[in-house]
Design a protein around this motif. Structure first.
Motif, PDB file in Angstrom:
ATOM      1  N   LEU A 119      29.575  -0.362 -29.191  1.00  0.00           N
ATOM      2  CA  LEU A 119      29.658  -1.808 -29.385  1.00  0.00           C
ATOM      3  C   LEU A 119      30.729  -2.399 -28.473  1.00  0.00           C
ATOM      4  O   LEU A 119      30.507  -3.422 -27.832  1.00  0.00           O
ATOM      5  N   VAL A 120      31.863  -1.744 -28.396  1.00  0.00           N
ATOM      6  CA  VAL A 120      32.946  -2.240 -27.543  1.00  0.00           C
ATOM      7  C   VAL A 120      32.490  -2.297 -26.086  1.00  0.00           C
ATOM      8  O   VAL A 120      32.749  -3.270 -25.384  1.00  0.00           O
ATOM      9  N   LEU A 121      31.777  -1.275 -25.638  1.00  0.00           N
ATOM     10  CA  LEU A 121      31.282  -1.274 -24.254  1.00  0.00           C
ATOM     11  C   LEU A 121      30.297  -2.413 -24.013  1.00  0.00           C
ATOM     12  O   LEU A 121      30.336  -3.065 -22.958  1.00  0.00           O
ATOM     13  N   LYS A 122      29.416  -2.670 -24.973  1.00  0.00           N
ATOM     14  CA  LYS A 122      28.459  -3.780 -24.840  1.00  0.00           C
ATOM     15  C   LYS A 122      29.182  -5.116 -24.801  1.00  0.00           C
ATOM     16  O   LYS A 122      28.840  -5.997 -24.020  1.00  0.00           O
ATOM     17  N   VAL A 123      30.197  -5.259 -25.650  1.00  0.00           N
ATOM     18  CA  VAL A 123      30.970  -6.499 -25.664  1.00  0.00           C
ATOM     19  C   VAL A 123      31.718  -6.670 -24.342  1.00  0.00           C
ATOM     20  O   VAL A 123      31.759  -7.772 -23.778  1.00  0.00           O
ATOM     21  N   LEU A 124      32.273  -5.586 -23.823  1.00  0.00           N
ATOM     22  CA  LEU A 124      32.955  -5.662 -22.525  1.00  0.00           C
ATOM     23  C   LEU A 124      31.992  -6.077 -21.414  1.00  0.00           C
ATOM     24  O   LEU A 124      32.371  -6.825 -20.507  1.00  0.00           O
ATOM     25  N   ARG A 125      30.755  -5.614 -21.485  1.00  0.00           N
ATOM     26  CA  ARG A 125      29.758  -6.003 -20.479  1.00  0.00           C
ATOM     27  C   ARG A 125      29.423  -7.491 -20.561  1.00  0.00           C
ATOM     28  O   ARG A 125      29.014  -8.091 -19.575  1.00  0.00           O
TER      29      ARG A 125
END
Length: 160
Positions: A119-125
């Motif tokens: 989720l954090v990676l998706k939010v960072l994207r």
């Protein structure tokens, strides 16, 4: 009328009902409605229907966050992550709002959601989005995620 038009009209009517906080909107705020909107979002091939369905679900989540938590429990976090990662900015905005509402509402689910590095990676994207609204909602959701799990701040720094 074809199915796409009927689905769009139904989702738009639901979206309008959930735009106001009233007895009717509270009466219609059910997990079944959340599941139906998620189904419409994931199964429709027409972008306008997808955007309206997820907008309706986002508005419903602001009214009753337990509905979106039920959707997460039913379809799994991976499906929500796929929606955030593989969608246009309008869909991302509504999904980020729904996830943030769910995180704020439930301490039980909050810990499980905030532990998701995917989720954090998706939010960072989402920071790469051309939409300022999407980027702003991503920042707010990231703040919520970091508040519950400070180790995520280091993880964010390593992957940004």
């Amino acid at each position: 009328m074809n199915d796409a038009v009927v689905h769009h009209m139904a989702a738009k009517a639901i979206e309008n009902i959930y735009s106001t906080v009233s007895g009717l909107s509270r009466h219609l705020a059910t997990t079944e409605m959340g599941s139906a909107l998620w189904y419409l979002f994931t199964r429709s091939t027409v972008e306008a229907v997808r955007v309206t369905a997820i907008s309706s679900l986002s508005r419903l989540t602001r009214l009753d966050p337990a509905v979106f938590l039920s959707v997460i429990d039913t379809c799994g976090p991976a499906a929500v992550l796929e929606g955030i990662g593989g969608a246009g900015s309008r869909v991302q905005q509504h999904l980020l709002t729904a996830v943030a509402s769910a995180v704020l509402a439930s301490h039980i689910h909050k810990h499980r959601i905030t532990q998701s590095r995917d989720l954090v990676l998706k939010v960072l994207r989402c920071f790469e989005s051309p939409s300022a609204v999407t980027r702003a909602k991503a920042v707010l959701l990231l703040l919520l995620l970091i508040q519950d799990n400070t180790h995520m701040l280091l993880y964010c720094c390593q992957h940004r």
